[in-house]
Design a protein around this motif. Structure first.
Motif, PDB file in Angstrom:
ATOM      1  N   UNK A   1      61.241  71.941  33.118  1.00 48.16           N
ATOM      2  CA  UNK A   1      60.548  73.198  33.367  1.00 48.16           C
ATOM      3  C   UNK A   1      59.039  73.016  33.245  1.00 48.16           C
ATOM      4  N   UNK A   2      58.290  73.665  34.138  1.00 43.50           N
ATOM      5  CA  UNK A   2      56.832  73.602  34.130  1.00 43.50           C
ATOM      6  C   UNK A   2      56.265  74.902  33.586  1.00 43.50           C
ATOM      7  N   UNK A   3      55.003  74.847  33.148  1.00 45.15           N
ATOM      8  CA  UNK A   3      54.414  76.012  32.488  1.00 45.15           C
ATOM      9  C   UNK A   3      54.346  77.220  33.416  1.00 45.15           C
ATOM     10  N   UNK A   4      54.091  77.017  34.698  1.00 45.47           N
ATOM     11  CA  UNK A   4      54.002  78.161  35.610  1.00 45.47           C
ATOM     12  C   UNK A   4      55.315  78.937  35.622  1.00 45.47           C
ATOM     13  N   UNK A   5      56.438  78.222  35.459  1.00 44.65           N
ATOM     14  CA  UNK A   5      57.744  78.871  35.470  1.00 44.65           C
ATOM     15  C   UNK A   5      58.034  79.548  34.135  1.00 44.65           C
ATOM     16  N   UNK A   6      57.714  78.856  33.042  1.00 46.87           N
ATOM     17  CA  UNK A   6      58.025  79.425  31.734  1.00 46.87           C
ATOM     18  C   UNK A   6      57.132  80.633  31.424  1.00 46.87           C
ATOM     19  N   UNK A   7      55.871  80.580  31.831  1.00 45.54           N
ATOM     20  CA  UNK A   7      54.975  81.727  31.612  1.00 45.54           C
ATOM     21  C   UNK A   7      55.527  82.968  32.310  1.00 45.54           C
ATOM     22  N   UNK A   8      56.017  82.794  33.528  1.00 47.22           N
ATOM     23  CA  UNK A   8      56.583  83.924  34.268  1.00 47.22           C
ATOM     24  C   UNK A   8      57.824  84.469  33.576  1.00 47.22           C
ATOM     25  N   UNK A   9      58.700  83.553  33.150  1.00 49.80           N
ATOM     26  CA  UNK A   9      59.934  83.977  32.468  1.00 49.80           C
ATOM     27  C   UNK A   9      59.611  84.672  31.153  1.00 49.80           C
TER      28      UNK A   9
END
Length: 611
Positions: free
Chosen positions: A230-238
């Motif tokens: 997982x990348x930060x752009x994805x985790x920040x959104x989640x």
């Protein structure tokens, strides 16, 4: 090669059962580390029985097609044969002008690199084996063996990692780990290797009451468990959807829990919450012995200690980790700009020394962010720009904290030479701040990053020395000075927590980089030599008792063991030897890597003293 710090060492001569005294050159390694290594009876006993070099294709030891086929079956068809994307630019049946033009554009994007099983961000450290050529048919051949893996396991579950690790150990094949390829020292690639590609481990699970396994007395914490890819752009959104904030990196395409996290992981909100590594509650990983384990404060605590700051691709292949989460907060941001309006460069460097001396005061008051010094080294046009933030609060309070800088800029000493401006913006939550501020970057050349952790003494004790150092280092070789105001109270609050992270982080205010780079091999040595002999040398003089951030440091930095880990290196080195005596996991300038030497063609062999 790194040698040991003793005038005469007791060394077991390869091929002999007798120990002999042999003179050994000395430099660059902690004495205790040397003694720990030499006192290991298991290492002495096994030295004559272990292969000296990792196996390579076309050697008799290399696994045959049936062995690779069995690995493919074991991993449920996840084995990929490396076909470098750039091969479409080279003479031969694969040449395709249109495809070459497309690949040449895509290869500049971090987003594309992270989705590629083979490509990495800074391939120059590995010989840049098969670069795209912008549509023009290349002269020469696409020799991917210089730096690319031979096979890649496209991992989607931990059992595939287990199979890959055991296979590499059995056949003595070099093993590497790639997450997103966002790595500045070429550690996620390597010649003649099998690669574990974790990009597709994408699980996310939030919990309001997470307790680490085997820790019944632990206090529950709001947390998120994330897969390695997982990348930060994805985790920040989640996280935003759950009203949560996570201590992220500063680039959306960086992997959340790979080398970034395991190396420490500085964040735009570290000043309040600590480094990313301070947020870890638990790891799941496959050890160098091929065993799937849980590591936390109560179970496999030695792994838990090492993985929190000891660096990636060293102590195991992490498949998931659980991180603390917090209620999201508004972000108050000021974008500052100070520009030299005359030709008095000495005035500018003097002013920069003053600004940096203010960083500890600002940091202690909760100000954090990033700064950049850039300009034309020949014309003297110089500027400072900073994006400074607080978590919560208001813009009036932030401006009040910054006012002394403006007051100083308008004194008679500077008013005719320095202009300034400030633009303010308030973001309602962390997700909106992260999305607006941090955009995927393009890749251009290979970064060279001599750096230093600057504490209060380095920033405030001698402004004259600070100004002279910045001036002395500035040249056409330097692209910019990058200041990361990511230390301070939030990081210092964990100073009594026992982990592998370099203790110098706990007193750091500014992670400072004198950034340069190269595009082609013909200028590589010139750029690197300047970085080592001028930039790194002067940064060490500025802060001799701190160290550096191991994920953003000079390639083959002098004394990297002490610089990266400080007093923790002997323990890390001993633990690495204990759990991985045969070097199943190796990466450049990682713990224990001084036991290995990599030749120009990618051959990885044991160093002579570690035979």
């Amino acid at each position: 090669m790194i040698y040991l710090c003793l005038p005469i060492l007791l060394v077991l001569t390869p091929g002999s059962s007798n120990m002999k005294l042999r003179d050994v050159s000395i430099s660059g390694m902690h004495l205790f580390t040397a003694l720990t290594y030499l006192s290991s009876t298991r290492i002495f006993a096994e030295a004559t029985n272990r292969p000296r070099c990792k196996c390579q294709p076309k050697q008799s030891c290399w696994p045959d097609s049936h062995a690779w086929s069995r690995l493919n079956i074991t991993t449920n068809g996840a084995l990929l044969k490396t076909v470098p994307p750039g091969i479409v630019c080279y003479p031969g049946p694969a040449y395709d002008k249109e495809a070459c033009e497309k690949i040449s554009e895509l290869s500049k994007l971090h987003t594309w690199i992270s989705q590629s099983p083979f490509n990495v961000m800074h391939a120059g450290w590995n010989g840049n084996p098969c670069p795209p050529t912008n549509g023009t048919e290349a002269n020469g051949t696409c020799n991917s063996l210089l730096g690319d893996p031979v096979y890649v396991i496209n991992v989607t579950e931990p059992s595939q990692v287990e199979a890959g690790v055991k296979f590499a150990a059995k056949y003595n094949v070099r093993l590497i780990v790639k997450n997103t390829g966002h790595e500045f020292l070429g550690r996620s690639s390597g010649a003649h290797s099998l690669s574990i590609w974790t990009h597709n481990l994408q699980s996310v699970e939030f919990s309001e009451n997470f307790k680490p396994e085997s820790c019944p007395q632990a206090k529950p914490h709001s947390a998120v468990t994330v897969g390695a890819g997982l990348q930060w752009k994805e985790l920040v959104t989640q996280a935003g959807k759950h009203g949560k904030l996570v201590v992220t990196g500063g680039n959306p395409t960086v992997g959340c829990i790979g080398g970034f996290l395991q190396g420490g992981g500085h964040s735009p909100i570290s000043n309040k919450y600590g480094l990313a590594v301070d947020q870890v509650l638990e790891f799941k990983l496959i050890t160098p012995a091929g065993k799937y384990i849980t590591a936390n404060e109560c179970e496999n605590s030695d792994y838990f200690w090492a993985l929190r700051g000891g660096g990636g691709s060293t102590f195991g292949v992490v498949t998931s980790a659980t991180l603390k989460t917090y209620p999201t907060q508004p972000m108050i941001t000021a974008v500052q700009s100070f520009n030299l309006t005359s030709d008095k460069t000495d005035i500018f460097w003097e002013w920069m020394a003053y600004v940096h001396s203010e960083i500890p005061r600002l940091s202690e008051a909760g100000v954090m962010g990033y700064s950049f010094i850039f300009g034309n080294a020949n014309s003297g046009q110089l500027s400072w720009m900073a994006l400074l933030s607080t978590v919560g609060g208001d813009i009036d309070k932030l401006t009040e904290l910054l006012n002394p800088l403006y007051a100083n800029a308008t004194t008679s000493r500077y008013e005719n030479d320095i202009s300034w401006s400030q633009n303010n913006i308030t973001f309602p939550d962390y997700q909106s701040f992260f999305t607006a501020v941090f955009q995927p970057e393009t890749v251009g050349g290979t970064a060279v990053l001599p750096s230093r952790l600057l504490d209060g003494r380095a920033l405030t004790e001698d402004p004259t020395l600070f100004a002279a150092t910045l001036k002395k280092m500035w040249s056409p070789f330097v692209g910019a000075y990058l200041g990361h105001l990511v230390g301070g109270p939030g990081v210092a609050q964990y100073k009594n927590v026992d982990m592998a992270l370099n203790p110098a982080w706990r007193r750091t205010y500014n992670h400072f980089i004198a950034a340069s780079g190269f595009d082609t091999e013909d200028v590589k040595d010139v750029v690197v030599n300047n970085a080592r002999n001028v930039l790194e040398y002067n940064l060490r003089k500025l802060a001799p008792e701190t160290g550096q951030y191991l994920n953003e440091a000079l390639y083959n930095s002098e004394g990297w063991q002490q610089a990266n880990w400080g007093e923790n290196y002997p323990r890390l080195y001993s633990f690495k030897n204990e759990i991985d005596p045969n070097g199943v996991l190796y990466c450049f300038n990682c713990v224990g890597s001084e036991r290995w030497v990599e030749s120009y063609n990618g051959t990885l062999c044991r160093a002579s003293w570690a035979s």
